[in-house]
Design an enzyme around this catalytic site. Structure first.
Site, short mmCIF file in Angstrom:
data_model
loop_
_atom_site.label_atom_id
_atom_site.label_comp_id
_atom_site.label_asym_id
_atom_site.label_seq_id
_atom_site.Cartn_x
_atom_site.Cartn_y
_atom_site.Cartn_z
N ASP A 1 -23.10 -14.01 0.08
CA ASP A 1 -23.88 -13.09 0.91
C ASP A 1 -25.22 -12.78 0.24
O ASP A 1 -25.28 -12.55 -0.98
CB ASP A 1 -23.06 -11.79 1.05
N GLU B 1 -26.35 -17.60 1.35
CA GLU B 1 -27.13 -17.05 2.47
C GLU B 1 -28.53 -16.74 1.96
O GLU B 1 -28.72 -15.83 1.13
CB GLU B 1 -26.50 -15.76 3.02
N HIS C 1 -22.69 -14.35 12.70
CA HIS C 1 -22.28 -13.00 13.10
C HIS C 1 -23.42 -11.98 13.03
O HIS C 1 -23.19 -10.79 13.27
CB HIS C 1 -21.13 -12.56 12.20
N ASP C 2 -24.62 -12.43 12.68
CA ASP C 2 -25.77 -11.52 12.61
C ASP C 2 -26.79 -11.79 13.71
O ASP C 2 -27.77 -11.06 13.81
CB ASP C 2 -26.48 -11.67 11.26
N ASP D 1 -16.04 -15.40 1.69
CA ASP D 1 -17.34 -14.75 1.58
C ASP D 1 -17.38 -13.97 0.28
O ASP D 1 -16.51 -13.12 0.04
CB ASP D 1 -17.49 -13.78 2.77
C1 NOJ Z 1 -25.59 -10.51 5.36
C2 NOJ Z 1 -24.38 -10.51 6.23
O1 NOJ Z 1 -24.33 -11.72 6.94
C3 NOJ Z 1 -24.48 -9.29 7.10
O2 NOJ Z 1 -23.50 -9.28 8.10
C4 NOJ Z 1 -24.37 -8.08 6.22
O3 NOJ Z 1 -24.56 -6.92 7.01
C5 NOJ Z 1 -25.43 -8.11 5.12
N1 NOJ Z 1 -25.53 -9.38 4.49
C6 NOJ Z 1 -25.13 -7.12 4.04
O4 NOJ Z 1 -24.04 -7.55 3.28
#
Ligand code: NOJ
Length: 520
Positions: free
Chosen positions: A200, A253, A314-315, A98
């Site tokens: 990210d 992302e 994970h979000d 990442d």
């Molecule tokens: C996206 C990530 O997937 C998330 O977990 C994170 O909190 C935010 N970006 C900030 O880096």
């Protein structure tokens, strides 16, 4: 030779939650290494994406990086990382890490130096601004985690920008030294042998240079992210990755509802290999809606651009809780048989449910700030076997998050022993994918006149047996005409393989089947 990342199935490991090897209740790199046989041989994925393991104060569990070129002691050290990478490569697994380029931790030495004085040589590595005339933040930008995106710094009398937490100040990507520093970071990992990056919030790095106000939600393009100059950043990144052999992959992302804008991040094959496609993540589980989204996505792709699919990470709330047990099986079949590269989130192959975490026990800063938005529930430890804490960590420590009720019954060991389990369904579809050029590389044709409530498509590749995919999204049995001749190779109940199909195919409620059809 086909690019490896087109044929691969990616698997996301959240290192805190996969396997604790050093007995502190938190997963670590050595734990991931020990579980590589599971990933490569038992499950049968091709590539691992590791969420951040860098030194971090853990304000956002590692997405607040204090040193881009190290390993947080919680997860091990660089030797552990090298062993993990070597272990992946020995088994034919690729490993991507990442990269968090938009922001650092507020404790990163760059920010500490930047904050020290208005005259610091690193002042402009971050986005510092005076208060608006009359006081208050310089513009109306809001942080993703709630509240204004500007934090006042008393000592130097200016605001700094943070698109996420105040502990995550945004870097200034218009500064050539920042870009050069990030190239060094990427080289550090590429030279170690990693196979690429998951980037990210990739489109956040370029914002409106004049920092104009964002328009009211839903009334226009934001100015706080996704400025078109981001294409230049992606092109530079791609040039760097292409220096390596075999070329390394960039998965970005990107949360972008406008499919034309999303597709533009492939460039003309010279930007991101795969901008993450989240278009099914929030789709209602409805056959017509899913078909519309699949067709829209396919239609938006420019020549040569390769699709990818995501149903969990994970979000997001866990798939099994969003869809329920039956639809979870058809969803898995969909994810692994659409055209393109799927990314599977750890534990979704076991059907782990969302853990309800009481507000006072929230670990996630997002959940502590914005009730109901906490992400702890999808980050629970992986259950492996009947041992203490389901084999995640030793009996004498508590895991960093509870495993949740019923975890032991969903463990890897339990499900391997049950021929009809969700895990064995994943294994069967993944094995078929490996053996089937049509599933890995074939075109996708949806069948427009499939009965309502059903999604049917064929994967077709020259010289290979076509695979027809038929998914019943409803709680009623359905009949699908025009199928076969052929035979069922996998069904969601793991109970129909070998059945001949010629003409009408009957599907039970929420059932999905894969039919290998005669070529031509
Ligand atoms: C996206 C990530 O997937 C998330 O977990 C994170 O909190 C935010 N970006 C900030 O880096």
């Amino acid at each position: 030779m086909t690019d490896w990342w087109r044929e691969a199935v990616f698997y996301q490991v959240y290192p805190r939650s996969f396997q604790d090897a050093d007995g502190d209740g938190v997963g670590d790199l050595e734990g991931v290494r020990r579980r590589l046989p599971y990933l490569a041989e038992t499950l049968g994925v091709d590539a691992v994406w590791l969420s951040p393991f860098y030194p971090s104060p853990m304000a956002d569990f590692g997405y607040d990086v204090a040193d881009y070129c190290g390993v947080d002691p919680l997860f091990g050290d660089l030797e552990d990382f090298d062993r993990l990478l070597a272990g992946c490569h020995e088994r034919g697994l690729r490993l991507i890490v990442d990269l968090v380029p938009n922001h650092t931790s507020n404790r990163h030495p760059w920010f500490v130096e930047s904050r020290a004085s208005r005259h610091s040589s690193k002042r402009d590595w971050y986005l510092w601004r005076d208060a608006a005339p009359g006081g208050g933040p310089p513009n109306n930008w809001q942080a993703v985690f709630g509240g204004p995106a500007w934090e006042w710094d008393e000592a130097t009398g200016q605001y700094y920008l943070h698109s996420f937490l105040a502990e995550q100040p945004d870097l200034n990507w218009r500064h050539p030294e920042v870009r050069a520093a990030m190239v060094e970071v990427m080289r550090f990992w590429l030279d170690r042998g990693v196979d690429g990056f998951r980037i990210d919030v990739a489109d956040f790095v370029m914002k409106d240079p004049d920092l104009g106000d964002d328009p009211p939600a839903g009334t226009g393009r934001p100015l706080s992210r996704a400025h078109p100059d981001v294409h230049g950043v992606f092109r530079d990144t791609r040039l760097l990755l292409d220096e390596y052999e075999p070329p390394r992959v960039a998965i970005g992302e990107i949360h972008e509802a406008d499919l034309a804008v999303w597709a533009s991040y492939y460039g003309s094959g010279d930007e991101l290999h795969l901008p993450f496609n989240f278009s099914l993540l929030h789709a209602p589980w409805d056959a017509e809606e899913v078909r519309r989204r699949v067709e829209a996505l396919e239609g938006a792709l420019l020549a040569g651009a390769w699709p990818n699919w995501v149903l969990g990470n994970h979000d997001e709330p866990r798939l099994a809780t969003r869809f329920g047990p039956s639809a979870t099986r058809t969803a898995a079949m969909l994810l692994l048989t659409l055209r393109g590269t799927p990314t599977l989130y750890y534990g979704d192959e076991l059907g782990l449910p969302q853990l309800e975490v009481a507000p006072e026990h929230q670990q996630d800063p997002f959940g502590r700030r914005v009730p109901g938005r906490g992400r702890d529930g999808c980050r629970t430890p992986m259950p492996w076997d009947a041992g203490p804490h389901a084999g995640f960590c030793p009996a004498r420590v508590e895991p960093w998050l509870p495993l949740g009720p019923g975890a032991a019954e969903r463990s890897v060991a339990e499900q391997l022993a049950d021929p009809h389990s969700l895990l064995n369904l994943h294994r069967a579809v993944l094995a078929l994918r490996r053996a089937s050029p049509a599933l890995r590389l074939g075109d996708l044709r949806t069948i427009p006149d499939a009965p309502a409530g059903c999604l049917v498509y064929r994967r077709l590749h020259p010289g290979a047996a076509p695979i027809a995919v038929a998914l019943n999204f409803t709680g009623d049995p359905l009949e699908i005409p025009g199928m076969g001749p052929g035979r069922i190779v996998v069904s969601t109940g793991m109970d129909r393989a070998g059945e001949a199909v010629a003409g009408v195919l009957s599907l039970g409620l929420h059932e999905g089947v894969l039919v290998e059809e005669a070529p031509g």
